[in-house]
Design an enzyme around this catalytic site. Structure first.
Site, PDB file in Angstrom:
ATOM      1  N   ARG A   1     -23.928  99.971 119.246  1.00  0.00           N
ATOM      2  CA  ARG A   1     -23.977 100.214 117.880  1.00  0.00           C
ATOM      3  C   ARG A   1     -22.887  99.043 117.458  1.00  0.00           C
ATOM      4  O   ARG A   1     -22.669  98.782 116.205  1.00  0.00           O
ATOM      5  CB  ARG A   1     -23.292 101.592 117.576  1.00  0.00           C
ATOM      6  CG  ARG A   1     -24.402 102.466 117.830  1.00  0.00           C
ATOM      7  CD  ARG A   1     -23.827 104.062 117.613  1.00  0.00           C
ATOM      8  NE  ARG A   1     -23.470 104.399 118.762  1.00  0.00           N
ATOM      9  CZ  ARG A   1     -22.901 105.718 119.052  1.00  0.00           C
ATOM     10  NH1 ARG A   1     -22.859 106.385 118.052  1.00  0.00           N
ATOM     11  NH2 ARG A   1     -22.387 105.969 120.318  1.00  0.00           N
TER      12      ARG A   1
ATOM     13  N   GLY B   1     -19.949 115.023 118.151  1.00  0.00           N
ATOM     14  CA  GLY B   1     -20.256 116.534 118.498  1.00  0.00           C
ATOM     15  C   GLY B   1     -19.670 117.735 117.869  1.00  0.00           C
ATOM     16  O   GLY B   1     -18.417 117.298 117.439  1.00  0.00           O
TER      17      GLY B   1
HETATM   18  C1  UD1 Z   1     -18.864 111.352 122.502  1.00  0.00           C
HETATM   19  C2  UD1 Z   1     -19.310 113.024 122.531  1.00  0.00           C
HETATM   20  C3  UD1 Z   1     -19.194 113.636 121.147  1.00  0.00           C
HETATM   21  C4  UD1 Z   1     -17.733 113.335 120.513  1.00  0.00           C
HETATM   22  C5  UD1 Z   1     -17.499 111.862 120.841  1.00  0.00           C
HETATM   23  C6  UD1 Z   1     -16.093 111.586 120.127  1.00  0.00           C
HETATM   24  C7  UD1 Z   1     -20.632 113.223 124.317  1.00  0.00           C
HETATM   25  C8  UD1 Z   1     -22.143 113.341 125.014  1.00  0.00           C
HETATM   26  N1  UD1 Z   1     -20.588 113.195 123.110  1.00  0.00           N
HETATM   27  O1  UD1 Z   1     -19.993 110.819 121.755  1.00  0.00           O
HETATM   28  O2  UD1 Z   1     -19.289 115.145 121.584  1.00  0.00           O
HETATM   29  O3  UD1 Z   1     -17.747 113.810 119.318  1.00  0.00           O
HETATM   30  O4  UD1 Z   1     -17.819 111.187 121.849  1.00  0.00           O
HETATM   31  O5  UD1 Z   1     -15.678 110.352 119.840  1.00  0.00           O
HETATM   32  O6  UD1 Z   1     -20.001 112.967 125.570  1.00  0.00           O
HETATM   33  N2  UD1 Z   1     -19.504 106.133 128.301  1.00  0.00           N
HETATM   34  C9  UD1 Z   1     -19.539 105.893 129.681  1.00  0.00           C
HETATM   35  N3  UD1 Z   1     -20.710 106.355 130.504  1.00  0.00           N
HETATM   36  C10 UD1 Z   1     -21.806 106.808 129.720  1.00  0.00           C
HETATM   37  C11 UD1 Z   1     -21.668 106.870 128.526  1.00  0.00           C
HETATM   38  C12 UD1 Z   1     -20.374 106.627 127.729  1.00  0.00           C
HETATM   39  O7  UD1 Z   1     -18.609 105.581 130.334  1.00  0.00           O
HETATM   40  O8  UD1 Z   1     -22.869 106.852 130.511  1.00  0.00           O
HETATM   41  C13 UD1 Z   1     -18.165 106.113 127.664  1.00  0.00           C
HETATM   42  C14 UD1 Z   1     -18.197 105.069 126.560  1.00  0.00           C
HETATM   43  O9  UD1 Z   1     -18.059 103.673 126.963  1.00  0.00           O
HETATM   44  C15 UD1 Z   1     -17.432 105.497 125.513  1.00  0.00           C
HETATM   45  C16 UD1 Z   1     -17.323 106.996 125.954  1.00  0.00           C
HETATM   46  O10 UD1 Z   1     -17.911 107.272 127.159  1.00  0.00           O
HETATM   47  O11 UD1 Z   1     -15.879 105.049 125.659  1.00  0.00           O
HETATM   48  C17 UD1 Z   1     -18.042 107.862 124.881  1.00  0.00           C
HETATM   49  O12 UD1 Z   1     -19.288 107.519 124.713  1.00  0.00           O
HETATM   50  P1  UD1 Z   1     -20.096 107.294 123.463  1.00  0.00           P
HETATM   51  O13 UD1 Z   1     -21.477 106.755 123.632  1.00  0.00           O
HETATM   52  O14 UD1 Z   1     -19.381 106.462 122.402  1.00  0.00           O
HETATM   53  O15 UD1 Z   1     -20.276 108.766 122.814  1.00  0.00           O
HETATM   54  P2  UD1 Z   1     -20.365 109.233 121.388  1.00  0.00           P
HETATM   55  O16 UD1 Z   1     -21.756 109.116 120.923  1.00  0.00           O
HETATM   56  O17 UD1 Z   1     -19.314 108.683 120.537  1.00  0.00           O
HETATM   57 CA    CA Z   2     -17.893 107.185 120.739  1.00  0.00          CA
END
Ligand code: UD1
Ligand code: CA
Length: 454
Positions: free
Chosen positions: A16, A140
Site C-alpha cells: 500500500r 483488526g
Molecule cells: C495488522 C493486524 C491487525 C492490526 C494492525 C495494527 C494481522 C493479521 N492484522 O494488520 O489486526 O490492527 O496490524 O497495525 O496481524 N508482516 C510480516 N510478514 C507477513 C505479513 C506481515 O512480517 O507475512 C509484517 C509487516 O511487515 C508489518 C506487520 O507484519 O510490519 C503487520 O503487517 P501488515 O500487513 O501491515 O498488517 P495490517 O494489515 O496492518
Molecule cells: Ca500495518
C-alpha cells in the site's frame, strides 16, 4: 539476562506504500520506522530481539545491524507465519515474548512496559495492546464477550458490517507466554478473506483452550498508528515531530514555531538555544547551548558549538565552533570545520576545509579543499581555485593572512603567515610569510580619452 524476548515483524513488502523502498525502512523524523521500534524495545529489559525479515532483508539488516537477531520469512503468508520463523531461536525458552509490528513507530517504551506488567498481573497467556480509534478502518477489531473479556480479533476484510462498527482496535503489539505462543501458532489456519495466517487468531485459540487472555488499552490512539500508506506516514511524521519538539522544549530549548520546525529523532540541542521557524535539523546533529538556529536553516549530521548562530543556511556533515556566525545564505558542505569566533557571511560556500579561530570570510566567497589558519580575513569575492577539471588541489592559508577582495588563489598554493594579498590578484605561486603578494596588471590612465568616446 531477563526472560523477556521480542519479535519484530518486518518482512512485508508494504504494497500500500506503492514504493521501491520496503515499508519498514520508510523514515519517520529521519529514522526508519523499524529502527524506532527496535530502539524502543532496546530500552526495555529484553534479552533477545528477533526481527523477522523478508522483503528487503539485506537492507533491513544493514540498517539495524547488531541491534537485533534476524530470521527470514521467505514467503509472506501472514503475521502468524512470520512469528513462526522465530521458532528456532525462541520456542524452547521459558519466558515472555513481546511481538511488535515494524510499522508502528510511535508506540512508546512506557506503553510496552505497562502492557507487560498488565500481562504479568493478569497471569495471562496472551495480552493484546488495544486502542480506541476515531476511524478504525483497516485495523483488526477487538471483540469482547458479555463479561468484557477479549474473545477474538477480526480483521477489517473479515468483519461483518456490525463488527466494523467496533472502534476498539488491535494495535499489533502483544505480550505472550513464549511457550503458549509457539504451541498456539501451530493451530492457526489461513481460512479467511486474505488467505493469510493471522497472528491475532492466537488470541481466540488460547481463549478457547480456557487460558487467560487479556487486553491492555492504550489511552492514546495516536501512539498506536500503523503506517500502511503514505497518508499514515505523514500522520506519523507529524505526531513524532510534535513529540520530539515537545521533548526539546521541556529540556529548555525555545522553538518559536514548532509547526515549521523539524528535528530528527537523534539530534541533541543544548539549553537556551532558540530555533527559529523553517528549520530542519537532521541526522545525528549536536547543537550546543545559547545558539540561534534559523530561520530557514538545514543542519545535517553536524556539530554546532555554544553561542553560535546559523541563519538561513545549509550545513552538512560539518562542525562549527563556539561563538561563530554562519549566514545568512551560507553553505557549509561536507567535511568543513570552523573554529571559534569565526564568521561565514552571506553567499559563502565552504567545502572540505578547516578554518581556524577568529577567521572571517564575510561575503561572496568559495573556500574549497583549504586549510585556513586563525585570524585570517578573506575579502569579498575571493575564492580558492581548487579544481582543474580533473583533480582537486589544496590551498593553505596560514595564520594572520589578509586576502584582498576578489582574489583568485590558484591551488596548489600556500600563503605564508601574515602575508597580504592585494585585491584583484590571481595568485599562482607561494607567497612567503609577511610578504605582499600582488598579481594583477598595472592600471594606466589615458587622460581626456573618455571625452572622445562619448
Ligand atoms: C495488522 C493486524 C491487525 C492490526 C494492525 C495494527 C494481522 C493479521 N492484522 O494488520 O489486526 O490492527 O496490524 O497495525 O496481524 N508482516 C510480516 N510478514 C507477513 C505479513 C506481515 O512480517 O507475512 C509484517 C509487516 O511487515 C508489518 C506487520 O507484519 O510490519 C503487520 O503487517 P501488515 O500487513 O501491515 O498488517 P495490517 O494489515 O496492518
Ligand atoms: Ca500495518
Amino acid at each position: 539476562m531477563t526472560n523477556i524476548f521480542a519479535v519484530i515483524l518486518a518482512a512485508g513488502q508494504g504494497t500500500r506504500m506503492k514504493s521501491k523502498l520496503y515499508k519498514v525502512l520508510h523514515p519517520v523524523c529521519g529514522k526508519p520506522m523499524v529502527e524506532h521500534v527496535v530502539e524502543n524495545i532496546q530500552t526495555l529489559d529484553v534479552s533477545r530481539i528477533v526481527t523477522v525479515v523478508g522483503h528487503g532483508a539485506e537492507k533491513v539488516k544493514d540498517q539495524l545491524g547488531e541491534k537485533s537477531e534476524y530470521v527470514i520469512q521467505q514467503e509472506q503468508l501472514g503475521t502468524a507465519h512470520a512469528v513462526i520463523q522465530a521458532e528456532s531461536i525462541l520456542s524452547s525458552l521459558e519466558g515472555t515474548t513481546l511481538v511488535v509490528c515494524g510499522d508502528t513507530p510511535l508506540i512508546q517504551p512506557e506503553t510496552m512496559k505497562a502492557l507487560y506488567e498488565h500481562h504479568n498481573n493478569q497471569k495471562a497467556k496472551a495480552t493484546i495492546l488495544t486502542a480506541v480509534a476515531g476511524n478504525p478502518t483497516g485495523y483488526g477489531r477487538v471483540l469482547r464477550d458479555e463479561n468484557g473479556q477479549v474473545s477474538q480479533i477480526v480483521e477489517q476484510k473479515d468483519a461483518t458490517p456490525e463488527q466494523q462498527l467496533v472502534t476498539e482496535i488491535n494495535t499489533g503489539t502483544y505480550c505472550f507466554d513464549n511457550k503458549a505462543l509457539f504451541e498456539a501458532l501451530k493451530l492457526v489456519n489461513n481460512e479467511n478473506a486474505q488467505g493469510e495466517y493471522y497472528l491475532p487468531d492466537v488470541i481466540e485459540i488460547l481463549q478457547k483452550q480456557g487460558e487467560i487472555v487479556s487486553a491492555y488499552t492504550c489511552a492514546n490512539f495516536d501512539e498506536t498508528l500503523g503506517v500502511n500508506d503514505r497518508v499514515a506516514l505523514a500522520q506519523a511524521e507529524e505526531l513524532m515531530r510534535a513529540r520530539i519538539n515537545e521533548k526539546h522544549m521541556r529540556n529548555g530549548v525555545t522553538i518559536i514555531n514548532p509547526m515549521s520546525t523539524h528535528i530528527s529523532a537523534d539530534a541533541q540541542i543544548g539549553r537556551d538555544t532558540v530555533i527559529k521557524p523553517g528549520t530542519i535539523i537532521e541526522g545525528h546533529t549536536v547543537i550546543g547551548e545559547d545558539c540561534i538556529i534559523g530561520p530557514n536553516s538545514n543542519i545535517v549530521n553536524s556539530r554546532v558549538g555554544d553561542r553560535t548562530t546559523v541563519s538561513n543556511s545549509v550545513v552538512t556533515d560539518s562542525s562549527i565552533g563556539e561563538d561563530t556566525a554562519v549566514g545568512p545564505f551560507a553553505h557549509l558542505r561536507p567535511e568543513s570545520q570552523l573554529g571559534n569566533h569565526v564568521k561565514i557571511g552571506n553567499f559563502v560556500e565552504v567545502k572540505k576545509s578547516t578554518l581556524g579561530d577568529d577567521t572571517k570570510v564575510s561575503h561572496l566567497s568559495y573556500i574549497g579543499d583549504a586549510e585556513v589558519g586563525s585570524n585570517v580575513n578573506v575579502g569579498c569575492g575571493s575564492i580558492t581555485v581548487n579544481y582543474d577539471g580533473k583533480n582537486k588541489f589544496k590551498t593553505i592559508i596560514e595564520d594572520d593572512v589578509f586576502v584582498g577582495c576578489n582574489s583568485n588563489l590558484v591551488a596548489p598554493v600556500k600563503l605564508g603567515a601574515g602575508s597580504f594579498i592585494a585585491a584583484g590578484s590571481t595568485i599562482t605561486k607561494e607567497v612567503p610569510a609577511d610578504a605582499l603578494g600582488i598579481a594583477r596588471s598595472r592600471q594606466e590612465n589615458k587622460l581626456d580619452y573618455a571625452k572622445k568616446l562619448k
